[in-house]
Design an enzyme around this catalytic site. Structure first.
Site, PDB file in Angstrom:
ATOM      1  N   CYS A  94       0.936  -1.248   0.092  1.00 26.04           N
ATOM      2  CA  CYS A  94      -0.037   0.177  -0.096  1.00 26.04           C
ATOM      3  C   CYS A  94       1.001   1.147  -0.119  1.00 26.04           C
ATOM      4  CB  CYS A  94      -1.079  -0.108   1.209  1.00 26.04           C
ATOM      5  SG  CYS A  94      -2.395   1.324   0.958  1.00 26.04           S
ATOM      6  N   HIS A 172      -3.798  -5.255   0.772  1.00 27.21           N
ATOM      7  CA  HIS A 172      -3.202  -5.250   2.201  1.00 27.21           C
ATOM      8  C   HIS A 172      -3.433  -6.670   2.526  1.00 27.21           C
ATOM      9  CE1 HIS A 172      -2.512  -1.323   3.833  1.00 27.21           C
ATOM     10  NE2 HIS A 172      -3.553  -0.872   3.018  1.00 27.21           N
ATOM     11  N   GLU A 174      -1.944  -8.202   4.782  1.00 23.80           N
ATOM     12  CA  GLU A 174      -2.054  -8.339   6.164  1.00 23.80           C
ATOM     13  C   GLU A 174      -3.272  -7.978   6.856  1.00 23.80           C
ATOM     14  OE1 GLU A 174      -0.945  -4.011   5.486  1.00 23.80           O
ATOM     15  OE2 GLU A 174      -1.116  -5.848   4.403  1.00 23.80           O
TER      16      GLU A 174
END
Length: 235
Positions: A94, A172, A174
């Protein structure tokens, strides 16, 4: 292989105590894949002394814009360019994806088309990944040396590869479902249009391919390490 996590943002105060912060998310995402980790909070001007202090680097997401006049952004760009010149592998996610592109000659801006939020499909050619998106800024012009690995109708430069030295993605991997729900609740209102938040909320139960992307990130790091080791032996 030791990976230095360069933290450029923080999770919302309302979520951090229970869910952790951005470096925690990446350590969880990449656990069990032959990597160890150290952390530097570059958003507070805490930088490594040298690009070789770790075997590779990972730059996190952030609520800041790569183009904003923060005092830690120019030294981060310098660090990125040094790592590239020294063939030290870097992964960006990002904001990390964006700041690497900017440092290497690309252009990042607040996208006129608005926000991308929630589970989104990214076609990498060999595999399609569903990953959580949370961004308005994006890379609108890629650096000349970067190869586009994934592009969507909304985000032209969704993933970039800089030969074998840097691998970056806009979404993302994560971000888990629970954290996305927290972002929608605590960071989204007044920032992201209500209709987009409502639509993303309805899609949060869609399974993501974060483990597969974690495999890809780890493979990028480990393949680079193996290649570097072989080159040193030949020398």
């Amino acid at each position: 292989m030791q990976i230095g996590i360069l933290q450029t943002g923080e999770s919302p105060d309302a979520l951090r105590a229970d869910m952790g912060d951005y470096p925690d998310f990446f350590e969880t995402l990449l656990a069990g894949r032959g990597l160890t980790f150290r952390r530097w909070a570059v958003l507070r001007n805490d930088f490594p002394k040298d690009v070789h202090e770790c075997d590779g680097w990972l730059i996190t997401g952030s609520r800041f814009g790569a183009y904003e006049p923060h005092d830690w952004i120019p030294p981060l760009e310098d660090f990125i360019r040094r790592a590239y010149a020294e063939h030290v592998p870097v992964v960006g996610v990002c904001f990390g994806h964006q700041i690497i592109a900017q440092a290497m000659g690309g252009k990042v801006e607040k996208y006129a088309g608005g926000w991308s939020v929630g589970p989104t499909e990214y076609d990498f050619g060999d595999q399609t990944y569903t990953l959580n998106a949370w961004h308005q800024d994006q890379v609108v012009k890629k650096p000349e040396m970067a190869k586009v690995l994934s592009s969507t109708a909304f985000c032209e430069n969704a993933a970039l590869l800089y030969d074998d030295r840097m691998f970056t993605v806009q979404p993302h991997p994560e971000f888990r479902k629970e954290f996305m729900a927290g972002l929608i609740k605590y960071r989204g209102p007044g920032l992201v249009p209500d209709a987009l938040l409502a639509d993303a909320t309805q899609r949060l139960d869609k399974p993501t391919d974060s483990p597969s992307m974690a495999d890809r990130i780890a493979e990028f790091f480990l393949t680079h390490q193996a290649k570097s080791g072989a080159e040193k032996l030949r020398a």
